[in-house]
Scaffold this motif. Structure first.
Motif, PDB file in Angstrom:
ATOM      1  N   ILE A   1       0.841  -1.202   0.000  1.00 41.84           N
ATOM      2  CA  ILE A   1       0.000   0.000   0.000  1.00 41.84           C
ATOM      3  C   ILE A   1       0.876   1.253   0.000  1.00 41.84           C
ATOM      4  O   ILE A   1       0.651   2.189  -0.767  1.00 41.84           O
ATOM      5  CB  ILE A   1      -0.970  -0.005   1.202  1.00 41.84           C
ATOM      6  N   PHE A   2       1.901   1.264   0.848  1.00 49.53           N
ATOM      7  CA  PHE A   2       2.782   2.427   0.906  1.00 49.53           C
ATOM      8  C   PHE A   2       3.624   2.552  -0.356  1.00 49.53           C
ATOM      9  O   PHE A   2       3.916   3.674  -0.797  1.00 49.53           O
ATOM     10  CB  PHE A   2       3.628   2.408   2.177  1.00 49.53           C
ATOM     11  N   GLU A   3       4.006   1.445  -0.970  1.00 50.40           N
ATOM     12  CA  GLU A   3       4.716   1.497  -2.257  1.00 50.40           C
ATOM     13  C   GLU A   3       3.802   2.062  -3.340  1.00 50.40           C
ATOM     14  O   GLU A   3       4.225   2.873  -4.169  1.00 50.40           O
ATOM     15  CB  GLU A   3       5.219   0.105  -2.640  1.00 50.40           C
ATOM     16  N   TYR A   4       2.550   1.646  -3.332  1.00 48.37           N
ATOM     17  CA  TYR A   4       1.578   2.176  -4.295  1.00 48.37           C
ATOM     18  C   TYR A   4       1.397   3.669  -4.066  1.00 48.37           C
ATOM     19  O   TYR A   4       1.348   4.451  -5.026  1.00 48.37           O
ATOM     20  CB  TYR A   4       0.233   1.447  -4.170  1.00 48.37           C
ATOM     21  N   ARG A   5       1.263   4.070  -2.801  1.00 42.40           N
ATOM     22  CA  ARG A   5       1.106   5.497  -2.484  1.00 42.40           C
ATOM     23  C   ARG A   5       2.263   6.310  -3.041  1.00 42.40           C
ATOM     24  O   ARG A   5       2.063   7.368  -3.627  1.00 42.40           O
ATOM     25  CB  ARG A   5       1.040   5.710  -0.965  1.00 42.40           C
ATOM     26  N   GLU A   6       3.485   5.816  -2.849  1.00 40.95           N
ATOM     27  CA  GLU A   6       4.652   6.539  -3.346  1.00 40.95           C
ATOM     28  C   GLU A   6       4.576   6.703  -4.863  1.00 40.95           C
ATOM     29  O   GLU A   6       4.807   7.795  -5.394  1.00 40.95           O
ATOM     30  CB  GLU A   6       5.933   5.805  -2.960  1.00 40.95           C
ATOM     31  N   LYS A   7       4.247   5.623  -5.558  1.00 40.91           N
ATOM     32  CA  LYS A   7       4.130   5.677  -7.015  1.00 40.91           C
ATOM     33  C   LYS A   7       3.026   6.652  -7.436  1.00 40.91           C
ATOM     34  O   LYS A   7       3.223   7.472  -8.347  1.00 40.91           O
ATOM     35  CB  LYS A   7       3.838   4.272  -7.552  1.00 40.91           C
ATOM     36  N   ALA A   8       1.869   6.584  -6.788  1.00 42.70           N
ATOM     37  CA  ALA A   8       0.740   7.466  -7.135  1.00 42.70           C
ATOM     38  C   ALA A   8       1.088   8.930  -6.877  1.00 42.70           C
ATOM     39  O   ALA A   8       0.751   9.809  -7.682  1.00 42.70           O
ATOM     40  CB  ALA A   8      -0.501   7.053  -6.347  1.00 42.70           C
ATOM     41  N   ILE A   9       1.768   9.204  -5.778  1.00 45.14           N
ATOM     42  CA  ILE A   9       2.150  10.583  -5.445  1.00 45.14           C
ATOM     43  C   ILE A   9       3.154  11.109  -6.473  1.00 45.14           C
ATOM     44  O   ILE A   9       3.056  12.257  -6.916  1.00 45.14           O
ATOM     45  CB  ILE A   9       2.701  10.656  -4.008  1.00 45.14           C
TER      46      ILE A   9
END
Length: 156
Positions: A140-148
């Motif tokens: 989830i946090f890896e996805y957040r980083e990519k999305a940001i």
């Protein structure tokens, strides 16, 4: 109860005001959450609603096998432009305490997340964390980083 900590930092090439404006809006969380979690804010807030101490936010999420769950968090602390804290009041964790910190730096903002969490069910919860939950939180946090990074770019 065994507690776990996850700390992440992300450099974002936007102003502190822009970062605060985006991340302090409860509705923007869905924009940086993996689609497969079917994350929906069910609280009746508008797009311009900003977090404040005592704010209750409700969600429906599907963290596992498409099973829908209700989740409720409270914004317990807010220091405008610096940090806010959300804590679970109802949901899948025995403890969820998530700090969001923002620091103005040359060329943008450093966003630091500090998550302290625990699972219920003693040894079964510890086993569940080792097998599934920690990996899912990391994803989830890896996805957040990519999305940001897709939303705001990447600092040089």
């Amino acid at each position: 109860m065994k507690t776990y900590v996850l700390k992440t930092e992300l450099a974002i090439p936007i102003s502190l005001d822009k970062a605060w404006d985006f991340f302090s809006s409860p509705l923007n969380l869905a924009k940086i959450t993996p689609k497969e979690m079917s994350f929906v804010v069910t609280s009746d807030y508008s797009a311009d609603t900003k977090m404040y101490p005592g704010m209750i936010i409700t969600y429906i999420i599907s963290p596992l096998l498409g099973i829908k769950m209700n989740w409720m968090t409270e914004i317990t602390h807010v220091k405008e432009g610096q940090y806010f804290v959300d804590e679970q009041r109802f949901g899948p964790y025995a403890l969820w305490h998530h700090q969001h910190h923002f620091k103005d730096v040359e060329g943008g903002v450093i966003m630091t997340d500090i998550l302290n969490y625990a699972l219920p069910f003693g040894i079964i919860g510890r086993l569940g964390n080792a097998i599934l939950v920690r990996k899912q939180i990391d994803q989830i946090f890896e996805y957040r980083e990519k999305a940001i990074k897709e939303l705001f770019g990447q600092m040089k």
